[in-house]
Design a protein around this motif. Structure first.
Motif, mmCIF file in Angstrom:
data_model
loop_
_atom_site.group_PDB
_atom_site.id
_atom_site.type_symbol
_atom_site.label_atom_id
_atom_site.label_comp_id
_atom_site.label_asym_id
_atom_site.label_seq_id
_atom_site.Cartn_x
_atom_site.Cartn_y
_atom_site.Cartn_z
ATOM 1 N N VAL A 175 0.835 -1.198 0.000
ATOM 2 C CA VAL A 175 0.000 0.000 0.000
ATOM 3 C C VAL A 175 0.871 1.248 0.000
ATOM 4 C CG1 VAL A 175 -1.741 1.277 1.302
ATOM 5 C CG2 VAL A 175 -1.900 -1.197 1.117
ATOM 6 N N MET A 176 1.921 1.207 0.795
ATOM 7 C CA MET A 176 2.784 2.382 0.848
ATOM 8 C C MET A 176 3.458 2.653 -0.502
ATOM 9 S SD MET A 176 2.425 3.687 3.732
ATOM 10 C CE MET A 176 0.779 3.008 3.882
ATOM 11 N N ALA A 177 3.740 1.570 -1.233
ATOM 12 C CA ALA A 177 4.369 1.752 -2.542
ATOM 13 C C ALA A 177 3.460 2.549 -3.486
ATOM 14 C CB ALA A 177 4.697 0.385 -3.154
ATOM 15 N N LEU A 178 2.158 2.435 -3.265
ATOM 16 C CA LEU A 178 1.224 3.200 -4.091
ATOM 17 C C LEU A 178 1.434 4.704 -3.917
ATOM 18 C CD1 LEU A 178 -2.102 1.266 -3.513
ATOM 19 C CD2 LEU A 178 -0.893 1.516 -5.677
ATOM 20 N N GLY A 179 1.908 5.089 -2.747
ATOM 21 C CA GLY A 179 2.007 6.509 -2.460
ATOM 22 C C GLY A 179 3.330 7.125 -2.836
ATOM 23 N N GLU A 180 4.214 6.348 -3.462
ATOM 24 C CA GLU A 180 5.533 6.907 -3.756
ATOM 25 C C GLU A 180 5.452 8.026 -4.806
ATOM 26 O OE1 GLU A 180 8.401 4.004 -4.676
ATOM 27 O OE2 GLU A 180 8.261 2.986 -2.726
ATOM 28 N N ARG A 181 4.518 7.965 -5.754
ATOM 29 C CA ARG A 181 4.279 9.049 -6.720
ATOM 30 C C ARG A 181 2.831 9.492 -6.539
ATOM 31 N NH1 ARG A 181 8.275 8.023 -10.818
ATOM 32 N NH2 ARG A 181 10.094 7.379 -9.586
ATOM 33 N N ARG A 182 2.523 10.602 -7.109
ATOM 34 C CA ARG A 182 1.155 11.105 -6.951
ATOM 35 C C ARG A 182 0.239 10.355 -7.904
ATOM 36 N NH1 ARG A 182 1.388 17.431 -7.509
ATOM 37 N NH2 ARG A 182 -0.851 17.117 -7.203
ATOM 38 N N ARG A 183 -0.047 9.140 -7.525
ATOM 39 C CA ARG A 183 -0.874 8.297 -8.372
ATOM 40 C C ARG A 183 -2.311 8.315 -7.892
ATOM 41 N NH1 ARG A 183 1.724 7.619 -13.014
ATOM 42 N NH2 ARG A 183 3.685 6.470 -12.808
ATOM 43 N N ASP A 184 -3.201 8.214 -8.840
ATOM 44 C CA ASP A 184 -4.613 8.047 -8.515
ATOM 45 C C ASP A 184 -4.833 6.550 -8.327
ATOM 46 O OD1 ASP A 184 -7.282 8.340 -8.151
ATOM 47 O OD2 ASP A 184 -7.762 8.621 -10.264
ATOM 48 N N ALA A 185 -4.862 6.117 -7.097
ATOM 49 C CA ALA A 185 -4.763 4.685 -6.826
ATOM 50 C C ALA A 185 -6.071 4.121 -6.289
ATOM 51 C CB ALA A 185 -3.647 4.407 -5.830
ATOM 52 N N LEU A 186 -6.251 2.862 -6.567
ATOM 53 C CA LEU A 186 -7.421 2.131 -6.085
ATOM 54 C C LEU A 186 -6.959 0.741 -5.654
ATOM 55 C CD1 LEU A 186 -10.486 1.479 -5.807
ATOM 56 C CD2 LEU A 186 -10.466 0.912 -8.249
ATOM 57 N N VAL A 187 -7.394 0.336 -4.472
ATOM 58 C CA VAL A 187 -7.060 -1.001 -3.966
ATOM 59 C C VAL A 187 -8.338 -1.810 -3.915
ATOM 60 C CG1 VAL A 187 -6.197 -2.324 -2.019
ATOM 61 C CG2 VAL A 187 -5.107 -0.167 -2.634
ATOM 62 N N LEU A 188 -8.392 -2.856 -4.688
ATOM 63 C CA LEU A 188 -9.526 -3.777 -4.649
ATOM 64 C C LEU A 188 -9.079 -4.999 -3.853
ATOM 65 C CD1 LEU A 188 -10.758 -3.517 -8.347
ATOM 66 C CD2 LEU A 188 -11.736 -2.430 -6.337
ATOM 67 N N GLN A 189 -9.600 -5.108 -2.653
ATOM 68 C CA GLN A 189 -9.198 -6.224 -1.772
ATOM 69 C C GLN A 189 -10.223 -7.343 -1.920
ATOM 70 O OE1 GLN A 189 -8.734 -5.170 2.337
ATOM 71 N NE2 GLN A 189 -7.628 -7.037 2.836
ATOM 72 N N VAL A 190 -9.820 -8.390 -2.574
ATOM 73 C CA VAL A 190 -10.719 -9.500 -2.861
ATOM 74 C C VAL A 190 -10.584 -10.548 -1.750
ATOM 75 C CG1 VAL A 190 -11.340 -11.273 -4.537
ATOM 76 C CG2 VAL A 190 -10.460 -9.072 -5.316
ATOM 77 N N LEU A 191 -11.681 -10.857 -1.123
ATOM 78 C CA LEU A 191 -11.665 -11.838 -0.041
ATOM 79 C C LEU A 191 -12.683 -12.929 -0.308
ATOM 80 C CD1 LEU A 191 -11.468 -9.475 3.066
ATOM 81 C CD2 LEU A 191 -9.604 -10.736 1.999
ATOM 82 N N GLY A 192 -12.288 -14.137 0.081
ATOM 83 C CA GLY A 192 -13.185 -15.262 -0.078
ATOM 84 C C GLY A 192 -14.283 -15.244 0.980
ATOM 85 N N ARG A 193 -15.346 -15.954 0.695
ATOM 86 C CA ARG A 193 -16.437 -16.012 1.660
ATOM 87 C C ARG A 193 -15.970 -16.678 2.954
ATOM 88 N NH1 ARG A 193 -19.867 -12.780 2.659
ATOM 89 N NH2 ARG A 193 -20.201 -12.525 0.419
ATOM 90 N N ASP A 194 -15.078 -17.689 2.816
ATOM 91 C CA ASP A 194 -14.565 -18.358 4.013
ATOM 92 C C ASP A 194 -13.585 -17.493 4.781
ATOM 93 O OD1 ASP A 194 -12.701 -18.407 2.058
ATOM 94 O OD2 ASP A 194 -11.911 -20.392 2.555
ATOM 95 N N GLU A 195 -13.176 -16.408 4.187
ATOM 96 C CA GLU A 195 -12.331 -15.459 4.917
ATOM 97 C C GLU A 195 -13.166 -14.371 5.577
ATOM 98 O OE1 GLU A 195 -8.341 -15.861 2.119
ATOM 99 O OE2 GLU A 195 -9.883 -14.382 1.663
ATOM 100 N N LEU A 196 -14.271 -14.029 4.992
ATOM 101 C CA LEU A 196 -15.152 -13.027 5.594
ATOM 102 C C LEU A 196 -15.999 -13.639 6.706
ATOM 103 C CD1 LEU A 196 -16.290 -11.216 2.342
ATOM 104 C CD2 LEU A 196 -14.892 -10.234 4.150
ATOM 105 N N GLU A 197 -16.473 -14.838 6.494
ATOM 106 C CA GLU A 197 -17.311 -15.509 7.493
ATOM 107 C C GLU A 197 -16.862 -16.954 7.602
ATOM 108 O OE1 GLU A 197 -21.100 -15.043 5.755
ATOM 109 O OE2 GLU A 197 -21.273 -12.907 6.212
ATOM 110 N N PRO A 198 -15.762 -17.206 8.263
ATOM 111 C CA PRO A 198 -15.243 -18.579 8.312
ATOM 112 C C PRO A 198 -16.208 -19.512 9.046
ATOM 113 C CG PRO A 198 -14.097 -17.173 9.871
ATOM 114 C CD PRO A 198 -14.961 -16.270 9.054
ATOM 115 N N ALA A 199 -16.375 -20.697 8.504
ATOM 116 C CA ALA A 199 -17.243 -21.701 9.128
ATOM 117 C C ALA A 199 -16.354 -22.846 9.610
ATOM 118 C CB ALA A 199 -18.276 -22.193 8.117
ATOM 119 N N ILE A 200 -15.941 -22.772 10.873
ATOM 120 C CA ILE A 200 -15.107 -23.818 11.456
ATOM 121 C C ILE A 200 -16.018 -24.745 12.251
ATOM 122 C CG2 ILE A 200 -13.167 -24.336 12.957
ATOM 123 C CD1 ILE A 200 -12.374 -22.774 10.526
ATOM 124 N N ALA A 201 -16.169 -25.976 11.778
ATOM 125 C CA ALA A 201 -17.083 -26.903 12.437
ATOM 126 C C ALA A 201 -16.362 -27.914 13.303
ATOM 127 C CB ALA A 201 -17.912 -27.627 11.378
#
Lengths: 658, 313
Positions: B215-241
């Motif tokens: 993320v910090m590397a994005l700020g090294e120049r004046r870039r118009d930056a966007l971070v799309l953080q893709v997460l799996g369903r098992d990472e957002l709501e883990p189902a440990i049985a």
């Protein structure tokens, strides 16, 4: 290092179940995930088991194993060899006299002695034994041949220190009797001064002396006496003695019951004595208490290291009129001395009358008295003695070589240098010689046919006794002792083994400090004895027999030789009784350090499980965050996006789609 | 490219365009507001006429006010080619990988007019691999699809993985040697330092220890930056049985967890804390941050959320 109980190492076998437990720990189903980054702080062990998985010795296993092995080592009682003044059998004679209660910067000398003993027996090796003789007024063996150092320390912690002197002669005799043939015996005396002269000769050869304490200032009430002065008044003598090397100021407070009646200021020079003589209004039978209240010195400390000798008590006597019959040719000195005693009415007669009704005290002055005596009698060179007292001859110019110091008849009486022209040599088995010389006794006291008598076997008129200051005191003491009137109850110094005049079955003694009642069984035909080792008023209740229900009060004053806390102290090493030097190797126990290490490992395991792992994870995250923030700061300093640009860089926020 | 994007979505996306949220200084004339003066119709300023100026640019009203001839200055319009850094590490497996690829394809369609430089970063046989290429014009979608296919095939060939699975695990609960973690920050830094001035978009799950560096590397120049953080369903709501041991496919780290409520609560707290931290870090470098679940509606993400953030018009 040596192991006192090597079998304790068998406890290390518990490591096997521990290893098995780790092998049998739950085998978890392995689930591959893209990242365990967020799970690091969540880790939660479980108990579901799939046996015999591959051994994974994590930090908790090694910590638990270390704690287990340390405990096993502790059970084996490890120790290291040290040089110790111990023999096969070590006898410790511990001073339990009143001076051992002196305060030494917050702890008593008795506690210092206990610490010395604890240090000494801490190096007790297997096979070595320790006995402890408590040297109080009546010595006793409190530990006999124990190989357990903790038992010795516990026994000393339970032992109480009295207010009386220590009878080292008996204690060392007792210690010698504990010696067993064939054993290398070492004797240590733990005391706060030197051994008394009579005890030094009884000490086993090579006895080691361990001294405790330092010279401390102290002020004590060394004497408290009272006598009825008539008209409801009592004359009180309170003697205060300073054992401090500096001047001391303060006051002595006299109380009757709980009411202070006199407060007398004190200004004592170094090691000086001051007698406080006052007359107080009080009725007989009340308790008179003298209490010291000392001022602090320039450093703010009170020059008084011993507390129990700051208080003395006695019981005021009932004023009683006494009729004294002086029978004989007449003696001005006798009648004058008797007339000076308060409450005494003096009558004279040329001979002893047959009827002595109304006579409380008979003075047989150079005449013969009734045989046996029927009233208390003072014999002054009588022409005839009752049965039990026989004259064997006469002696001229006898010298005085002995004077009793602890008999009330001689309180404040100094007969030193007494000059007598001629004395009758008497033999009286039932009487006690209170003053004597090589030619025989000069003063005797005791009972004849159950009646108290005092015998002076020389004519006072052919001596310088009537001219001495001791004369009126001796006469007054004789009246008091023979009739039991005029003076307060006889105060006994602490540590006295008193013979109780009781015909009851049992005597119950309540000590003044509230300790448990002491029950003394009266033996048949003998008088019971009681150790009075606490300062204050003892209450004696006679139970059973013809004197059932009788109650006596015995005042006990501080022992005079225990208040001087400045003593010569010389410590010496012990030598074995067989003459050889003490070279025994003691064992310094390592049990406590090893147990501490085991507990530290156990605590480490607990911390690792419950705190450290999560803390390390949080710390790693914090470090990464700080690194990122520093990077941002560098970017900002270079004119990057966080450098205050207001256009083109829109405020952002996390948006979630899903 | 029917396997990546629905044709109807492609048609819909083609009506929109990736746009920078700031003035750009491009190399070519384009359709985005430039930091320079140029020949557009957007007024910028007036200045005094000098010899050689186009007489058609003389502004009579300004000339009357100043008493001297004034010429009109207008803004320039430059191109704004976008750059797309796609994390294709082992952690971006399964649904996450597909969603990331579809996001990349959709963004290629949105940026086709100015062009999109695609950077793919993954790791195989202990080596970071930075691939990709340019996609521009009507063929941008096809080019991106080809780039992603070639890249995936090359990675599998080097790693020897089962193409059907998409990660380095064998799928039966056992994990082979850890795949390793590519240096996403280095890839971002590489993209930032190019002369392309358009939007810079990073697609990753950011579930690794050094995510801040990326993320910090994005700020090294004046870039118009966007971070799309893709997460799996098992990472957002883990189902440990059950009591399980989670194994990181990249590092091989194992974590024992169970189905306890406390575990769920602590994971939820950790997840929230992590997303907050990423959001805050993005804010510090002026980047937008968008969390995309693997089963998110792509049209809603590309045309709804990105438009709301000002990245798409």
């Amino acid at each position: 290092m040596t192991l006192s109980a090597p079998l304790g190492l068998l406890a290390a076998a518990a490591a096997l179940p521990l290893l098995l437990w780790y092998l049998l720990r739950p085998r978890r189903r392995r689930v591959p995930v893209g990242s365990t980054f967020l799970w690091q702080a969540v880790e939660w062990p479980s108990t579901a088991a799939t046996p015999w998985q591959r051994f994974r010795g994590d930090a908790t296993f090694w910590l638990v194993l270390a704690a287990l092995l340390a405990l096993a080592l502790a059970l084996a009682r490890p120790g290291v060899a040290v040089r110790a003044q111990l023999g096969d059998h070590t006898i410790l004679v511990v001073d339990a006299s009143g001076s051992m209660l002196a305060d030494e910067d917050g702890v008593t000398r008795a506690e210092l002695a206990r610490r010395e003993v604890a240090d000494l027996v801490d190096g007790l090796a297997p096979g070595q034994e320790v006995s402890v003789v408590l040297a109080g007024a009546r010595p006793e063996v409190i530990v006999s041949g124990s190989s357990d150092d903790r038992e010795v320390v516990r026994a000393l912690a339970r032992a109480s220190t009295g207010h009386g002197p220590a009878d080292f002669a008996d204690a060392l005799t007792l210690a010698t009797s504990l010696q067993r043939p064939g054993e290398r015996t070492v004797v240590h005396v733990i005391t706060d001064g030197e051994l008394p002269g009579d005890a030094e000769g009884l000490a086993p050869p090579g006895t080691g002396i361990i001294t405790v304490g330092t010279d401390r200032p102290n002020v004590a009430i060394t004497r408290l006496a009272s006598s009825a002065a008539g008209a409801g008044d009592h004359r009180v003598l309170a003697q205060v003695r300073s054992f401090a090397p500096m001047p001391v100021t303060g006051r002595v407070v006299l109380s009757v019951g709980d009411v202070p009646v006199v407060e007398q200021p004190l200004r004592l020079a170094p090691r000086a004595i001051e007698d406080v003589v006052v007359t107080i209004p009080a009725s007989g039978g009340e308790v008179l208490t003298a209490h010291l209240d000392l001022d602090a010195d320039a450093t703010g400390e009170h020059p008084d290291a011993l507390a129990h000798d700051d208080l003395a008590q006695t019981i005021l006597a009932d004023a009683r009129e006494v009729t004294v019959l002086v029978a004989g040719p007449g003696n001005t000195f006798v009648t004058a001395a008797l007339g000076a005693v308060p409450g005494v009415t003096v009558e004279t007669a040329a001979a002893v009358p047959d009827d002595l009704t109304g006579v409380d005290l008979l003075v047989a002055d150079r005449t013969s008295a009734a045989d046996p005596p029927v009233v208390p009698t003072l014999y002054l060179a009588p022409t005839g003695y009752p049965d039990g007292i026989t004259v064997t001859g006469t002696a001229e110019l006898p010298t005085l070589t002995y004077q009793a110091t602890d008999h009330p008849l001689l309180d404040d009486v100094d007969l030193t240098g007494l000059a007598v022209a001629e004395v009758a040599q008497v033999d009286a088995a039932e009487l006690t010689a209170l003053a004597a010389g090589p030619d025989g006794p000069l003063l005797l006291a005791g009972r004849v046919a159950g009646v108290p008598v005092v015998a002076v076997p020389f004519d006072p008129m052919v001596s310088d006794l009537p001219l001495r200051p001791a004369w009126p005191l001796l006469v007054a003491n004789a009246v008091s002792w023979l009739t039991g009137s005029g003076t307060g109850a006889n105060a006994l110094p602490a540590g006295t083994v008193a013979t109780l005049d009781s015909r009851a079955d049992v005597v119950r003694a309540d000590p003044p400090d509230g300790r448990d009642t002491v029950t003394v069984t009266v033996p048949d035909g003998l008088l019971p004895t009681l150790l009075l080792d606490r300062v204050g008023i003892w209450r004696l209740e006679h139970v059973g027999g013809p004197e059932d229900g009788r109650v006596d009060f015995v005042p006990v004053t501080p022992a005079p030789d225990q208040s001087d806390l400045a003593r010569r102290r010389v410590s010496t090493d012990a030598v074995a009784l067989d003459g050889g030097p003490v070279e025994a190797q003691g064992i310094a126990s390592l049990v406590r350090p090893v147990v501490a290490i085991a507990l530290a490992f156990a605590l480490g395991e607990w911390l690792w499980t419950h705190a450290v792992r999560g803390w390390l994870h949080d710390r790693r995250r914090s470090r990464r965050r700080r690194r990122a923030e520093r990077a941002v700061a560098r970017v900002g300093a270079a004119g990057g996006p966080s450098g205050g640009i207001t256009t083109g860089w829109l405020p952002t926020g996390r948006r979630e789609v899903g | 490219m029917a396997e990546l994007l629905d044709p109807r979505l492609v048609t819909q996306l083609s009506r929109h365009q990736l746009t920078p949220r700031q003035r750009v200084r491009g190399r070519f004339q384009g359709a985005h507001r430039s930091a320079r003066l140029g020949a557009s119709v957007e007024f910028a300023d007036v200045r005094e006429y000098v010899a050689g100026d186009d007489p058609r640019r003389v502004n009579l009203a300004a000339s009357r006010r100043h008493g001297r001839l004034q010429v009109l200055l207008t803004e320039a319009e430059d191109d704004a080619a976008a750059q797309l850094v796609l994390d294709r590490s082992a952690s971006m497996h399964g649904g996450k990988a597909r969603t990331a690829a579809r996001l990349a394809a959709g963004l290629a369609v949105l940026g086709a007019r100015d062009g999109v430089r695609l950077w793919t970063v993954d790791r195989a046989t202990d080596t970071d691999r930075l691939g990709g290429g340019w996609a521009r014009g009507s063929a941008a979608l096809a080019i991106v699809g080809a780039l992603l296919r070639d890249d995936a095939a090359d990675t599998r060939e080097r790693a020897g993985d089962d193409p059907a699975d998409g990660n380095s695990s064998s799928g039966n609960g056992t994990v082979d040697a850890p795949a390793g973690r590519p240096d996403l920050a280095a890839a971002v830094r590489r993209a930032v330092r190019t002369s392309t001035r358009g939007p810079l978009i990073v697609i990753s799950d950011l579930l690794f220890g050094d995510w801040e560096m990326a993320v910090m590397a994005l700020g090294e120049r004046r870039r118009d930056a966007l971070v799309l953080q893709v997460l799996g369903r098992d990472e957002l709501e883990p189902a440990i049985a059950d009591d399980v041991r989670l194994v990181d496919v990249e590092t091989g780290d194992a974590v024992d967890v169970g189905p306890q409520e406390r575990v769920r609560e602590r994971y939820a707290a950790a997840l929230t804390g992590h997303l907050d931290a990423v959001s805050a870090a993005c804010g510090q470098v002026g980047a937008s941050h968008l969390v995309v679940a693997e089963d998110a509606d792509l049209a809603q993400v590309l045309l709804g959320e990105l438009a709301a953030l000002g990245h798409v018009r």
